[in-house]
Design a protein around this motif. Structure first.
Motif, PDB file in Angstrom:
ATOM      1  N   VAL A  68      -3.773  34.329  63.544  1.00 40.14           N
ATOM      2  CA  VAL A  68      -3.193  35.663  63.356  1.00 40.14           C
ATOM      3  C   VAL A  68      -4.303  36.676  63.088  1.00 40.14           C
ATOM      4  O   VAL A  68      -4.273  37.792  63.619  1.00 40.14           O
ATOM      5  CB  VAL A  68      -2.148  35.646  62.210  1.00 40.14           C
ATOM      6  N   LEU A  69      -5.288  36.292  62.305  1.00 40.11           N
ATOM      7  CA  LEU A  69      -6.392  37.196  61.996  1.00 40.11           C
ATOM      8  C   LEU A  69      -7.190  37.556  63.252  1.00 40.11           C
ATOM      9  O   LEU A  69      -7.512  38.731  63.477  1.00 40.11           O
ATOM     10  CB  LEU A  69      -7.303  36.573  60.943  1.00 40.11           C
ATOM     11  N   ILE A  70      -7.476  36.588  64.080  1.00 44.35           N
ATOM     12  CA  ILE A  70      -8.221  36.854  65.319  1.00 44.35           C
ATOM     13  C   ILE A  70      -7.386  37.730  66.253  1.00 44.35           C
ATOM     14  O   ILE A  70      -7.902  38.669  66.862  1.00 44.35           O
ATOM     15  CB  ILE A  70      -8.635  35.543  65.999  1.00 44.35           C
ATOM     16  N   LEU A  71      -6.096  37.431  66.369  1.00 45.99           N
ATOM     17  CA  LEU A  71      -5.224  38.288  67.185  1.00 45.99           C
ATOM     18  C   LEU A  71      -5.173  39.710  66.639  1.00 45.99           C
ATOM     19  O   LEU A  71      -5.147  40.673  67.410  1.00 45.99           O
ATOM     20  CB  LEU A  71      -3.813  37.710  67.252  1.00 45.99           C
ATOM     21  N   ALA A  72      -5.196  39.854  65.315  1.00 45.97           N
ATOM     22  CA  ALA A  72      -5.204  41.186  64.709  1.00 45.97           C
ATOM     23  C   ALA A  72      -6.491  41.927  65.049  1.00 45.97           C
ATOM     24  O   ALA A  72      -6.460  43.127  65.365  1.00 45.97           O
ATOM     25  CB  ALA A  72      -5.033  41.076  63.199  1.00 45.97           C
ATOM     26  N   VAL A  73      -7.614  41.241  65.005  1.00 48.90           N
ATOM     27  CA  VAL A  73      -8.895  41.867  65.360  1.00 48.90           C
ATOM     28  C   VAL A  73      -8.898  42.276  66.828  1.00 48.90           C
ATOM     29  O   VAL A  73      -9.272  43.400  67.184  1.00 48.90           O
ATOM     30  CB  VAL A  73     -10.081  40.930  65.035  1.00 48.90           C
ATOM     31  N   VAL A  74      -8.457  41.380  67.701  1.00 43.29           N
ATOM     32  CA  VAL A  74      -8.406  41.697  69.137  1.00 43.29           C
ATOM     33  C   VAL A  74      -7.441  42.852  69.388  1.00 43.29           C
ATOM     34  O   VAL A  74      -7.727  43.770  70.169  1.00 43.29           O
ATOM     35  CB  VAL A  74      -8.026  40.443  69.963  1.00 43.29           C
ATOM     36  N   GLY A  75      -6.288  42.829  68.713  1.00 43.19           N
ATOM     37  CA  GLY A  75      -5.333  43.913  68.856  1.00 43.19           C
ATOM     38  C   GLY A  75      -5.880  45.243  68.370  1.00 43.19           C
ATOM     39  O   GLY A  75      -5.642  46.290  68.984  1.00 43.19           O
ATOM     40  N   THR A  76      -6.651  45.210  67.294  1.00 46.01           N
ATOM     41  CA  THR A  76      -7.248  46.430  66.779  1.00 46.01           C
ATOM     42  C   THR A  76      -8.320  46.961  67.728  1.00 46.01           C
ATOM     43  O   THR A  76      -8.434  48.181  67.924  1.00 46.01           O
ATOM     44  CB  THR A  76      -7.826  46.191  65.375  1.00 46.01           C
ATOM     45  N   VAL A  77      -9.092  46.061  68.322  1.00 38.32           N
ATOM     46  CA  VAL A  77     -10.072  46.489  69.333  1.00 38.32           C
ATOM     47  C   VAL A  77      -9.349  47.165  70.491  1.00 38.32           C
ATOM     48  O   VAL A  77      -9.781  48.213  70.991  1.00 38.32           O
ATOM     49  CB  VAL A  77     -10.926  45.298  69.817  1.00 38.32           C
ATOM     50  N   LEU A  78      -8.239  46.596  70.911  1.00 34.17           N
ATOM     51  CA  LEU A  78      -7.444  47.211  71.979  1.00 34.17           C
ATOM     52  C   LEU A  78      -6.913  48.581  71.565  1.00 34.17           C
ATOM     53  O   LEU A  78      -6.905  49.519  72.367  1.00 34.17           O
ATOM     54  CB  LEU A  78      -6.262  46.297  72.311  1.00 34.17           C
ATOM     55  N   TRP A  79      -6.485  48.684  70.333  1.00 35.69           N
ATOM     56  CA  TRP A  79      -5.982  49.945  69.806  1.00 35.69           C
ATOM     57  C   TRP A  79      -7.074  51.016  69.839  1.00 35.69           C
ATOM     58  O   TRP A  79      -6.842  52.143  70.262  1.00 35.69           O
ATOM     59  CB  TRP A  79      -5.480  49.710  68.393  1.00 35.69           C
ATOM     60  N   VAL A  80      -8.287  50.648  69.423  1.00 32.77           N
ATOM     61  CA  VAL A  80      -9.417  51.574  69.459  1.00 32.77           C
ATOM     62  C   VAL A  80      -9.721  51.987  70.898  1.00 32.77           C
ATOM     63  O   VAL A  80      -9.930  53.169  71.194  1.00 32.77           O
ATOM     64  CB  VAL A  80     -10.661  50.950  68.788  1.00 32.77           C
ATOM     65  N   LEU A  81      -9.733  51.014  71.815  1.00 33.38           N
ATOM     66  CA  LEU A  81      -9.998  51.330  73.216  1.00 33.38           C
ATOM     67  C   LEU A  81      -8.929  52.265  73.783  1.00 33.38           C
ATOM     68  O   LEU A  81      -9.231  53.165  74.568  1.00 33.38           O
ATOM     69  CB  LEU A  81     -10.090  50.050  74.045  1.00 33.38           C
ATOM     70  N   TYR A  82      -7.685  52.054  73.372  1.00 33.49           N
ATOM     71  CA  TYR A  82      -6.595  52.916  73.823  1.00 33.49           C
ATOM     72  C   TYR A  82      -6.736  54.326  73.238  1.00 33.49           C
ATOM     73  O   TYR A  82      -6.581  55.321  73.946  1.00 33.49           O
ATOM     74  CB  TYR A  82      -5.245  52.302  73.430  1.00 33.49           C
ATOM     75  N   ASP A  83      -7.025  54.399  71.940  1.00 38.26           N
ATOM     76  CA  ASP A  83      -7.190  55.704  71.296  1.00 38.26           C
ATOM     77  C   ASP A  83      -8.369  56.495  71.860  1.00 38.26           C
ATOM     78  O   ASP A  83      -8.320  57.725  71.910  1.00 38.26           O
ATOM     79  CB  ASP A  83      -7.383  55.539  69.790  1.00 38.26           C
ATOM     80  N   GLN A  84      -9.397  55.800  72.290  1.00 35.49           N
ATOM     81  CA  GLN A  84     -10.575  56.463  72.851  1.00 35.49           C
ATOM     82  C   GLN A  84     -10.397  56.794  74.329  1.00 35.49           C
ATOM     83  O   GLN A  84     -11.287  57.375  74.944  1.00 35.49           O
ATOM     84  CB  GLN A  84     -11.826  55.589  72.657  1.00 35.49           C
ATOM     85  N   GLY A  85      -9.277  56.395  74.913  1.00 30.36           N
ATOM     86  CA  GLY A  85      -8.998  56.700  76.313  1.00 30.36           C
ATOM     87  C   GLY A  85      -9.705  55.781  77.298  1.00 30.36           C
ATOM     88  O   GLY A  85      -9.744  56.062  78.492  1.00 30.36           O
ATOM     89  N   ILE A  86     -10.225  54.667  76.811  1.00 30.14           N
ATOM     90  CA  ILE A  86     -10.940  53.732  77.683  1.00 30.14           C
ATOM     91  C   ILE A  86      -9.959  52.828  78.423  1.00 30.14           C
ATOM     92  O   ILE A  86     -10.175  52.484  79.580  1.00 30.14           O
ATOM     93  CB  ILE A  86     -11.944  52.902  76.851  1.00 30.14           C
ATOM     94  N   VAL A  87      -8.861  52.466  77.756  1.00 34.72           N
ATOM     95  CA  VAL A  87      -7.851  51.591  78.343  1.00 34.72           C
ATOM     96  C   VAL A  87      -6.526  52.332  78.378  1.00 34.72           C
ATOM     97  O   VAL A  87      -6.127  52.960  77.398  1.00 34.72           O
ATOM     98  CB  VAL A  87      -7.712  50.285  77.521  1.00 34.72           C
TER      99      VAL A  87
END
Length: 131
Positions: A68-87
């Motif tokens: 769950v912790l690793i999925l949370a980290v990966v999900g947060t990285v995705l969230w950052v990429l989405y917020d920055q307009g990269i994804v």
């Protein structure tokens, strides 16, 4: 290099089971279960063996909390990429590939964690002999 190989095998296992293309076990078995039942069962069992190997090693090394912790980290990285307009997460096909990549990272870290831990701490994980 060892981690990359474990990640590639985890990704192939997940993508072989399901992906947004027509080349996956779920769609193939749905179309061919009546005519090729024996092949469907064989391929399903081969995939099941792969999942058992990865999931057992992952659960033993990092546990549910680690997964769950690793999925949370990966999900947060995705969230950052989405917020920055990269994804852009509007494409369901891209979302499926991202989910496959995220899950394969969790499985690869789980399979590699004992090796990383041994290199970092010098301690070895030993399984119970009574199994």
């Amino acid at each position: 290099m060892g981690f990359v190989i474990r990640w590639v095998f985890a990704f192939v296992l997940l993508a072989a089971t399901y992906n947004p293309t027509e080349w996956n076990f779920v769609r193939w078995s749905a179309a061919n279960a009546e005519t090729n039942l024996s092949m469907t069962v064989l391929f399903g069992l081969v995939l099941l063996v792969g999942y058992i190997i990865y999931l057992r090693a992952t659960l033993r090394s990092i546990g549910i909390f680690g997964m769950v912790l690793i999925l949370a980290v990966v999900g947060t990285v995705l969230w950052v990429l989405y917020d920055q307009g990269i994804v852009n997460l509007d494409d369901p096909t891209l979302n499926t590939w991202i989910a496959l990549a995220a899950l394969s990272v969790v499985l690869a870290i789980g399979l590699s964690w004992s090796i990383v831990r041994r290199k970092l701490t010098g301690q070895t994980d030993v399984d119970d002999i009574d199994e």
